[in-house]
Every structure is written in structure tokens, then in C-alpha cells.
Design an enzyme around this catalytic site. Structure first.
Site, PDB file in Angstrom:
ATOM      1  N   HIS A  19      84.101  82.104  63.315  1.00 59.01           N
ATOM      2  CA  HIS A  19      85.098  81.700  64.310  1.00 59.01           C
ATOM      3  C   HIS A  19      86.576  81.500  63.930  1.00 59.01           C
ATOM      4  O   HIS A  19      87.630  81.855  64.528  1.00 59.01           O
ATOM      5  CB  HIS A  19      84.722  80.322  64.684  1.00 59.01           C
ATOM      6  CG  HIS A  19      83.315  80.425  65.688  1.00 59.01           C
ATOM      7  ND1 HIS A  19      82.245  80.343  65.040  1.00 59.01           N
ATOM      8  CD2 HIS A  19      83.139  80.625  67.224  1.00 59.01           C
ATOM      9  CE1 HIS A  19      81.233  80.434  66.124  1.00 59.01           C
ATOM     10  NE2 HIS A  19      81.866  80.535  67.268  1.00 59.01           N
ATOM     11  N   ASP A  47      78.734  89.906  68.684  1.00 57.61           N
ATOM     12  CA  ASP A  47      79.311  88.542  68.826  1.00 57.61           C
ATOM     13  C   ASP A  47      80.563  88.519  69.509  1.00 57.61           C
ATOM     14  O   ASP A  47      81.123  89.345  69.685  1.00 57.61           O
ATOM     15  CB  ASP A  47      79.203  87.807  67.524  1.00 57.61           C
ATOM     16  CG  ASP A  47      79.005  86.608  67.453  1.00 57.61           C
ATOM     17  OD1 ASP A  47      79.099  85.560  68.562  1.00 57.61           O
ATOM     18  OD2 ASP A  47      78.756  85.770  66.549  1.00 57.61           O
TER      19      ASP A  47
END
Length: 364
Positions: free
Chosen positions: A187, A259
Site C-alpha cells: 500500500h 490488486d
């Protein structure tokens, strides 16, 4: 400016996030212009703090609006719903513990989870996590994994997937080819794993092989660089990983989904022209843009749609590649149930709460 029709072609490959509990003008615009094939929900999409019937009714209205603006009767309505810290829904939807604690009850937990997700109109859960808890300082996976070894993980993920499937929910194995050994959070930055293909076959790929044998319909990519396999490209953009390993070696025939492209590990890459084509050519079929991590993601989503259309026009992305990806998605969507939102009775939720408690006690 490209026509809406050309932008909508990318929508056939897009899962997009919604900004809140009602549609904003930006939400309406992106749903109308791109007509995404699915949405991904987060905590911000639920009115937490209100009574169950109140927040559920509001969420039902949001679902209706999404389909109305996207002009789609059939959509992938999706949620990250693993348990532990990855739970988006308010109470009384059960907050099951981390996968590591649920391993011995994986089937029962998944079956209960499926029933609850169906009541929310959700038909696709971004689970199970098929990563292995092999790095004790892993900041992003850790106890989200079902086990510390390939064998225990493989057994549990298959049990969990079987529970979802029998409960009427699509499952997705993630994060291919394995995120369990990283010490970085994708992230925030791009993790690098110095594992060889032989290393992956001995450990990381074993749970994915098991899920593929169970015919799991979707597998999600990892935003990780594996220099010994592809020194330049993270897995999401790497044909060496998605085509050579996932498709050719492991024989996966389902939908490959990225993702979240808002994650910092790859978000900047997708501002460059040609990156969307690169991802398609590597083997991605479906793309998640959560709009949950990046305030500029609506502009980036349009940029990606335009980049996609430009790549088709210029020939750097072949129509046959897109057609094959779209066929996989449409085949799956064609057998995906569309659920009506409804309340669950108190006895059912109490049984599920008891199951969650049982997971927290070590077997003797």
C-alpha cells in the site's frame, strides 16, 4: 476527448470504489461514463452507528443507485471480508477473527460469512488469502494468512473456498504469486522479494495450486517485484509471472484480477501511457481502482480508460487479447448470482457470533 462508448469498453474490465453512503456527482459520472462491471465497498459505504435495519436500508438504496447509473442488471458486488482487521461492515454482521485463528473452522466460518454477504447483496468476496505467514515481521499479511506452512495454508484455503462456494459466494485467491514473505507494505511502497522460481514452487505456489485444483474462479495479483523471475516488472505487469507461471505452468483458466491500482506500489506506473496495455498483455483481465487510497483516483481512472482505448487504436494492445479477457469475465458474470438485500434473523447472527468466539480458543 474519447467517446463514452470507447471509455465504456474499459468498464467491462473495471471494479471501482464508491465515495460514501450515497452517490456523489463523481460517482454518478464514473458509473454513467465507464459503466464498470463491478464495485468494491469499504467501511465508508456503510452508515456505522445506526441500527441494523437503518444502515442496511441505506446500503440497499446505494446498491440500487449503482445499478441504475451503471445501467447494469448483473454486476460483481464485492467486498474485502477476511476477518481480523479486514472487515468493512458494521455490527451485527459477524466480526470473525483473523484467518490464522479460524484455520480449524475455515469451512464453517466461510459458510457463515457467505450467508451474511448474500444478505448484503454481495456476490464476490476478495478472499481467501492464500499467502503464507512465513515472515514474522510482515506488516501487511501476518495473521491474515491461514498458516505458517504451505501445507496447512493450502488445506485451510481450500476449506474456506469450499464454504464460500457452497454458500453462493465467489472466492478469489490472493495475492499471486505470494505476499507472505515480504517486510514491506505494498500500500505504501513496492516490496522486493529475492525468491527464485524454485523457491516459489517449494512454498508460495502450493496454496494457489490447491485452489486452482478446486477451480477457484479468480486469482488476484501481488504488487511485488521478484527480480530473479522478472527484474523489471512487478507481478501485476509481468508476463513471466502471470502468463508463464499462473497460466502456463499452473493451468489457471479463470479471471486474473489486479490488486488495487491505487496502492502506492504501482499507482504511479499507471499514470504512464501504455501501462494498461502492458497489464493486459501480461495476463490481467480485471482491474480494481478502489478510490479509497488516492484522492486523484477518479482522474487516474479516466486516464486509464483513455490509455486503454488509445492502445487499442494504436495496436499496442491487440483486440484478441481484450476479447479473451472479456470472455472470461462475461462467462463468470453470467453464472454470478445477483442477491436481494435483506435482514438476517437474530438467532442466525448469534450462532455466527458463537462460532467467532470458538475460533479464538486454542484446540486442546
Amino acid at each position: 476527448m474519447l467517446t463514452s462508448q470507447k471509455l465504456q469498453t474499459f468498464g467491462n474490465h473495471l471494479i471501482v470504489g464508491i465515495s460514501g453512503t450515497t452517490l456523489s456527482d463523481d460517482d454518478k459520472r464514473i458509473l454513467s461514463d465507464l459503466k464498470p462491471v463491478g464495485v468494491i465497498f469499504f467501511a465508508k459505504n456503510f452508515e456505522d452507528g445506526n441500527p441494523y435495519e437503518v444502515w442496511l436500508e441505506t446500503f440497499g438504496q446505494l446498491n440500487h443507485q449503482i445499478r441504475e447509473y451503471a445501467q447494469r442488471d448483473s454486476m460483481f458486488m464485492t467486498l474485502d471480508h477476511e476477518g481480523g482487521r479486514v472487515v468493512r461492515t458494521p455490527l451485527p454482521i459477524t466480526r470473525f477473527p483473523y484467518a490464522l485463528l479460524c484455520r480449524s473452522h475455515a469451512y464453517e466460518v466461510a459458510k457463515a460469512t457467505a450467508l451474511e454477504l448474500k444478505s448484503l447483496g454481495i456476490n464476490l468476496s476478495w478472499s481467501p488469502v492464500a499467502d503464507i505467514f512465513s515472515h514474522p515481521q510482515n506488516p501487511i499479511i501476518g495473521p491474515r494468512a491461514f498458516g505458517h506452512t504451505p501445507e496447512t495454508t493450502a488445506k485451510a484455503v481450500c476449506e474456506y473456498y469450499r464454504g464460500l462456494k457452497e454458500g453462493g459466494i465467489l472466492g478469489c485467491g490472493k495475492h499471486f504469486p505470494g505476499h507472505g514473505d515480504t517486510s514491506k507494505d505494498s500500500h505504501i511502497e513496492l516490496p522486493i522479494l529475492n525468491l527464485t522460481l524454485e523457491d516459489l514452487h517449494k512454498r508460495e505456489l502450493i496454496p494457489f495450486k490447491a485452489l486452482i485444483a478446486e477451480q477457484i474462479p479468480l486469482i488476484m495479483t501481488a504488487h511485488i517485484l521478484f527480480p530473479h523471475i522478472d527484474p523489471k516488472l512487478p507481478a501485476t505487469l509481468s508476463p513471466a509471472i502471470l502468463k508463464s507461471i499462473l497460466r502456463d505452468e499452473l493451468g489457471f483458466e479463470g479471471v486474473v484480477v489486479s490488486d488495487d491500482l491505487d496502492m502506492k506500489a504501482v499507482s504511479d506506473m499507471f499514470t504512464h501511457s501504455g501501462t494498461v496495455a502492458q497489464a493486459f498483455n501480461a495476463g490481467c483481465d480485471l482491474f480494481i481502482v478502489s478510490r479509497n487510497l488516492n484522492s486523484l483516483s477518479i482522474e487516474r481512472t479516466y486516464q486509464m480508460a483513455e490509455d486503454f482505448a488509445d492502445s487499442l487504436n494504436q495496436g499496442s494492445l491487440d483486440q484478441s487479447t481484450v476479447a479473451a479477457a472479456r470472455n472470461r469475465i462475461e462467462k463468470l458474470l453470467g453464472v454470478t448470482p445477483q442477491y436481494t438485500i435483506q435482514t438476517l434473523d437474530q438467532n442466525t447472527l448469534q450462532e455466527h457470533a458463537q462460532l467467532a468466539i470458538a475460533c479464538c480458543y486454542q484446540e486442546r
